[in-house]
Write an enzyme that holds these catalytic residues in place. Structure first.
Site, PDB file in Angstrom:
ATOM      1  N   SER A   1     -22.165   8.249   7.228  1.00 59.53           N
ATOM      2  CA  SER A   1     -23.504   8.765   6.959  1.00 59.53           C
ATOM      3  C   SER A   1     -23.555   9.151   5.486  1.00 59.53           C
ATOM      4  CB  SER A   1     -23.824   9.947   7.887  1.00 59.53           C
ATOM      5  OG  SER A   1     -25.147  10.382   7.703  1.00 59.53           O
ATOM      6  N   THR A   2     -23.871  10.392   5.175  1.00 55.83           N
ATOM      7  CA  THR A   2     -24.014  10.816   3.787  1.00 55.83           C
ATOM      8  C   THR A   2     -22.745  10.544   2.981  1.00 55.83           C
ATOM      9  OG1 THR A   2     -25.456  12.585   4.561  1.00 55.83           O
ATOM     10  CG2 THR A   2     -24.659  12.749   2.301  1.00 55.83           C
TER      11      THR A   2
ATOM     12  N   HIS B   1     -25.648   5.472   8.697  1.00 54.20           N
ATOM     13  CA  HIS B   1     -26.928   6.164   8.749  1.00 54.20           C
ATOM     14  C   HIS B   1     -27.557   6.120   7.357  1.00 54.20           C
ATOM     15  CE1 HIS B   1     -25.094   8.726  12.205  1.00 54.20           C
ATOM     16  NE2 HIS B   1     -25.531   7.554  12.635  1.00 54.20           N
TER      17      HIS B   1
ATOM     18  N   MET C   1     -22.786  13.771   7.764  1.00 57.99           N
ATOM     19  CA  MET C   1     -23.213  14.986   8.448  1.00 57.99           C
ATOM     20  C   MET C   1     -23.158  14.814   9.955  1.00 57.99           C
ATOM     21  SD  MET C   1     -26.614  16.146   6.408  1.00 57.99           S
ATOM     22  CE  MET C   1     -26.592  16.579   4.674  1.00 57.99           C
TER      23      MET C   1
ATOM     24  N   ASP D   1     -21.999  12.506  15.047  1.00 54.11           N
ATOM     25  CA  ASP D   1     -22.147  11.174  15.621  1.00 54.11           C
ATOM     26  C   ASP D   1     -20.823  10.418  15.556  1.00 54.11           C
ATOM     27  OD1 ASP D   1     -23.420   9.008  16.797  1.00 54.11           O
ATOM     28  OD2 ASP D   1     -23.923   8.119  14.868  1.00 54.11           O
TER      29      ASP D   1
END
Length: 366
Positions: A178-179, A205, A295, A298
C-alpha cells in the site's frame, strides 16, 4: 482502525493560480483542515515547508524554476513531510514523473480536479480529503540519496545467506503493498532477471484510476513484463500481473488469473487477503507470499491461510517501510518466516528462480 488527526495543516503547491484556488476551496471547507500556505513553484515549496512545517503537502509536478520531483527530493532530505502528488492526468507522460516522485518519497498520487459538473467536483474533493486525512498520520523519515540509502539497508542486513532454510519449489509469488509500495516494488523488480521462471501477482492499493499508469511505469523500470491483469489470463514466467482498479484479483487452478467485483474485504478492493487466500488454495506449499509497506492490516488473514498451507511468508522490515502497518499485522500473527529489506527480498526471489529453473518439470507448472 486508523486514528487520524483532528486538525491538519496543509501547504498547496501548484504553478496555476486557478488550480491552487480550486484546491484551497476544496480543502478549507473540510472541518479541521487549514491551508497554511500556497506555493507557485518548487523553490517556494521548499522554503515554505521549512518555515511553516505543514502536516501535509499537495504537490504539482510540472512547475517553473524547480519542478515537483526536485522539490520532493529536497524536502524529503531536509524537512520530511507527507506529500500527496496531484497529477494533471492519469494517462499522459506526467504520470511517469508522478511515480518517480513516489519513489523519491511522496506517499501517493491523486488526479488533479477536472470537469465542471458538481458531481465531478465532489468526487475529486472526496478523494483528495480522504487521502490527505490518511497521509497526515504517516510518520515519514528523511530520504537520502539512493546510493547512501542502499548502503544503509545493506548494512542492516543479517549476515545469513539468503538460502538458509528456504524451500526450493516455489511456483508463484504473490505480493501486497500500500503506502510506499510503488517505489519498493520498483526496487525489487528492477533487481530481477527478465527470464524469471516464476509468475508474480500483485495487489497494490493505489488511488482509483492509477493502476494502468502504475503498471506502465513499472514495465518501463524493469526487465520483467508488467501489466494490469485480465480475467482468464494465464500466469506466465517473467510476467507481473497487477490488480486492476477497484477489482479483486485471485488465481485459479491451471495458473489462471480471475477478476471480480464482489464486496470489499475489510473495506479493501482489491483485497490482498483474497489474493493470498486463493494462492494458498491453488498452490499450497509452492506459494510465496510477500507483504510490503502499507497502512492497515490487509493481507494478514490471507497470509495466515498461506502459512497454514505450507507456503513461505516474507515481510518487509520496519526500517525500510514508509508505513509498517501491513507487515506488522502479519508478523504479529506469527505467520511470517522472514523479515527483510527490499534488496534482500530480491535476493530471495532470485534464489527461488534459480531453484525453479534447476528443478523445472519436477512439479506443477505455474
Amino acid at each position: 482502525m486508523l486514528k487520524t488527526k483532528d486538525s491538519v495543516r496543509i501547504l498547496v503547491v501548484d504553478d496555476s493560480p486557478v488550480v491552487r484556488q480550486i484546491l484551497v476551496a476544496m480543502l478549507e471547507t473540510e472541518p479541521g483542515f487549514q491551508v497554511v500556505g500556497q506555493a507557485q513553484d518548487g523553490e517556494e515549496a521548499v522554503r515554505l515547508t521549512a518555515s511553516l512545517r505543514p502536516d501535509v503537502i499537495t504537490m504539482d509536478i510540472r512547475m517553473p524554476r524547480m519542478n515537483g520531483l526536485d522539490a520532493i527530493r529536497h524536502i524529503m532530505s531536509t524537512t520530511p513531510t507527507p506529500i500527496v502528488v496531484v497529477a494533471a492526468s492519469i494517462y499522459d507522460s506526467e504520470l511517469n514523473i508522478a511515480f518517480a516522485a513516489i519513489e523519491a518519497g511522496a506517499l501517493t498520487v491523486v488526479e488533479k480536479p477536472h470537469g465542471i459538473t458538481r458531481e465531478a467536483y465532489e468526487a475529486a474533493r472526496s478523494q483528495l480529503v480522504t487521502t490527505i486525512r490518511l497521509m497526515a498520520d504517516v510518520q515519514v523519515v528523511t530520504i537520502r540519496s539512493d546510493r547512501r540509502r542502499l548502503a544503509q539497508l545493506r548494512a542492516r542486513q543479517i549476515e545469513e545467506p539468503v538460502a538458509v532454510g528456504l524451500p526450493i519449489d516455489a511456483e508463484i509469488i504473490a505480493i501486497a503493498a500500500s503506502t510506499g509500495g510503488p517505489g519498493v516494488l520498483r526496487q525489487i523488480f528492477s533487481a530481477l532477471p527478465g527470464d524469471l521462471s516464476i509468475p508474480i501477482v500483485v495487489v497494490q492499493h493505489i488511488t482509483p484510476g492509477f493502476a494502468q499508469g502504475f503498471a506502465r511505469w513499472l514495465d518501463g523500470e524493469t526487465e520483467l513484463k508488467v501489466s494490469v491483469a485480465r480475467d482468464g489470463e494465464r500466469l506466465e514466467p517473467g510476467r507481473v500481473l497487477i490488480a486492476p482498479d477497484d477489482t479483486h484479483l485471485t488465481v485459479a487452478p491451471g495458473g489462471v488469473a480471475r477478476l471480480d467485483h464482489s464486496a470489499p474485504i475489510r473495506n479493501q478492493r482489491p483485497s490482498a487477503t483474497l489474493l493470498f487466500d486463493s494462492v494458498a488454495r491453488t498452490y499450497g506449499p509452492a506459494s510465496v507470499g510477500i507483504v510490503l509497506t502499507g497502512m492497515g492490516e490487509d493481507g494478514a488473514d490471507g497470509l495466515e491461510a498461506l502459512h497454514r498451507a505450507g507456503g513461505h511468508v516474507i515481510a518487509q522490515d520496519e526500517a525500510s517501510c514508509v508505513v509498517f502497518g501491513m507487515p506488522r499485522a502479519a508478523i504479529e500473527r506469527g505467520v511470517v518466516d522472514r523479515v527483510m529489506s527490499p534488496d534482500k527480498i530480491a535476493s530471495v526471489l532470485k534464489y527461488f528462480d534459480g531453484c525453479h529453473k534447476s528443478h523445472r518439470g519436477s512439479g506443477r507448472s505455474g
